[in-house]
Motif scaffolding. Sequence first.
Motif, short mmCIF file in Angstrom:
data_model
loop_
_atom_site.label_atom_id
_atom_site.label_comp_id
_atom_site.label_asym_id
_atom_site.label_seq_id
_atom_site.Cartn_x
_atom_site.Cartn_y
_atom_site.Cartn_z
N GLY A 184 0.85 -1.18 0.00
CA GLY A 184 0.00 0.00 0.00
C GLY A 184 0.89 1.23 0.00
O GLY A 184 2.11 1.14 0.04
N ARG A 185 0.26 2.41 -0.02
CA ARG A 185 1.08 3.62 -0.02
C ARG A 185 0.25 4.84 0.37
O ARG A 185 -0.98 4.82 0.35
N VAL A 186 0.97 5.91 0.70
CA VAL A 186 0.40 7.26 0.75
C VAL A 186 1.19 8.13 -0.21
O VAL A 186 2.34 7.85 -0.54
N SER A 232 8.82 -3.94 3.77
CA SER A 232 8.94 -3.67 2.33
C SER A 232 8.73 -2.18 2.00
O SER A 232 8.01 -1.83 1.07
N ILE A 233 9.37 -1.31 2.77
CA ILE A 233 9.18 0.14 2.59
C ILE A 233 9.90 0.63 1.33
O ILE A 233 11.03 0.25 1.05
N ARG A 234 9.22 1.48 0.59
CA ARG A 234 9.80 2.16 -0.56
C ARG A 234 9.42 3.65 -0.45
O ARG A 234 8.25 3.99 -0.28
N VAL A 259 5.20 6.99 -0.24
CA VAL A 259 5.74 6.16 0.84
C VAL A 259 4.94 4.87 0.80
O VAL A 259 3.74 4.86 1.06
N ARG A 260 5.60 3.78 0.45
CA ARG A 260 4.93 2.49 0.27
C ARG A 260 5.33 1.51 1.37
O ARG A 260 6.43 1.61 1.93
N GLY A 261 4.46 0.53 1.62
CA GLY A 261 4.80 -0.51 2.57
C GLY A 261 3.82 -1.66 2.52
O GLY A 261 2.73 -1.55 1.96
N SER A 271 6.06 7.11 7.01
CA SER A 271 5.55 8.43 6.67
C SER A 271 5.93 9.45 7.73
O SER A 271 6.32 10.59 7.41
N GLY A 272 5.85 9.07 9.00
CA GLY A 272 6.25 9.97 10.07
C GLY A 272 7.73 10.31 10.02
O GLY A 272 8.13 11.46 10.27
N LYS A 273 8.56 9.33 9.69
CA LYS A 273 10.00 9.58 9.58
C LYS A 273 10.31 10.51 8.41
O LYS A 273 11.19 11.38 8.50
N VAL A 274 9.60 10.33 7.30
CA VAL A 274 9.79 11.20 6.15
C VAL A 274 9.40 12.63 6.50
O VAL A 274 10.10 13.59 6.16
#
Length: 401
Positions: A184-186, A232-234, A259-261, A271-274
Amino acid sequence: MTKDELKRRIFEAIDRRADEIIGIGERILKNPEMGFKEVKTAALVHETFQRLGLESRAGLAMNGQLDGLRVTGHPQADPATGAAHACGHNAQVAGMLGAAMGLVDAKAFDHLAGRVALFAVPAEEGGDIEWRQAQIRAGKLEFPCGKQELMKLGCFDDVDLAMMIHTNWRAEDGKAGVPASNNGRVGKTARFVGRASHAGGAPHMGVNALYAAQIALAGINAIRETFRDEDSIRVHPILTHGGSQVNVIPAEARLEMYVRGKNADGVMDASGKVDRALRAGALALGAQVEIETLPGPMPLLCDRTMASLFERAAKGLVGQEHYRDIPHRSGSTDMGDVSQVIPVLHPWAEPRARDTPRPSRSWTSSSAMSCPRRPWRPWWWIFSPTAPRVRARWSPRRSPP
């Protein structure tokens, strides 16, 4: 009539229309359009449905995927928009329409129960983030992806199960297969606001928004080692604006990113780290940053009962040695949102000679159309009398097994 006899009739009906189906795919290939702007493609689908005697509801920009990608330098890109069918959606729409032709011409529903809705869905690709944000703010859209919007409009309310098929370019995935799951992603935008000044005469009076964005990008790269392999973060950002004139300190810079995972918790953590890295870039230069996060597709969960039925049909087409159980894939699709509500299947099928990855300047699905049966024949199976038992065996899941 037996199921095998009906299957043969459908296949024969599809083969008789092979040139027509290929022509539809080629026509879409030559007229690529971006998401929620697929006017010509929707009209072609609508016209094809009408010729088949199928009731068609237009106005949704009209499960094949309609949209293309913006791929600079693609040989078949639209010169005005840069849109190109570098993800194979032209072949997928042709596949959906080929399935419709086979079912109608073979009079399949004289022998089957239930109903079928054929969706040509807009905006599976999630690009044009700033444009989609503007459409949402204007009240023209509520969600940034096509299936999300169709779900909001109630188009899936009376659908018990759904299937789409996607072209595939990875040799290790064979000629057909079903993935265990997809990321999934945002989506995210970041607007850095600094202060303009003369770059030669008074750079000390400016606040360089471009440098703030550069530091933010370095921060994002630095946190990659904190992402867990199992999630599996991208994260992949692009700079969409970096200044207006070379002799002026940039007062504005803009980034877009995904931000995918593999699961919702992993996506939200990343997403919070980004966001933290984006704020750090602004802080370092004394700039401001405006961050906006858009809901993207949820992780895709393929129903295993549907997958087993597809496997049986696909092996009969491509041979057992060419079928694959595909592991988790790190790309995303808005079919993931549908999978959180009803049972879905999202198989992949080989469309072409595998020589280039997609999306790239040289990747098209033109050569996919030289194999008329394979991309769309498997669509038919979902309408068989065995399909209703899928519903009884399905239960919702929120993360991949």
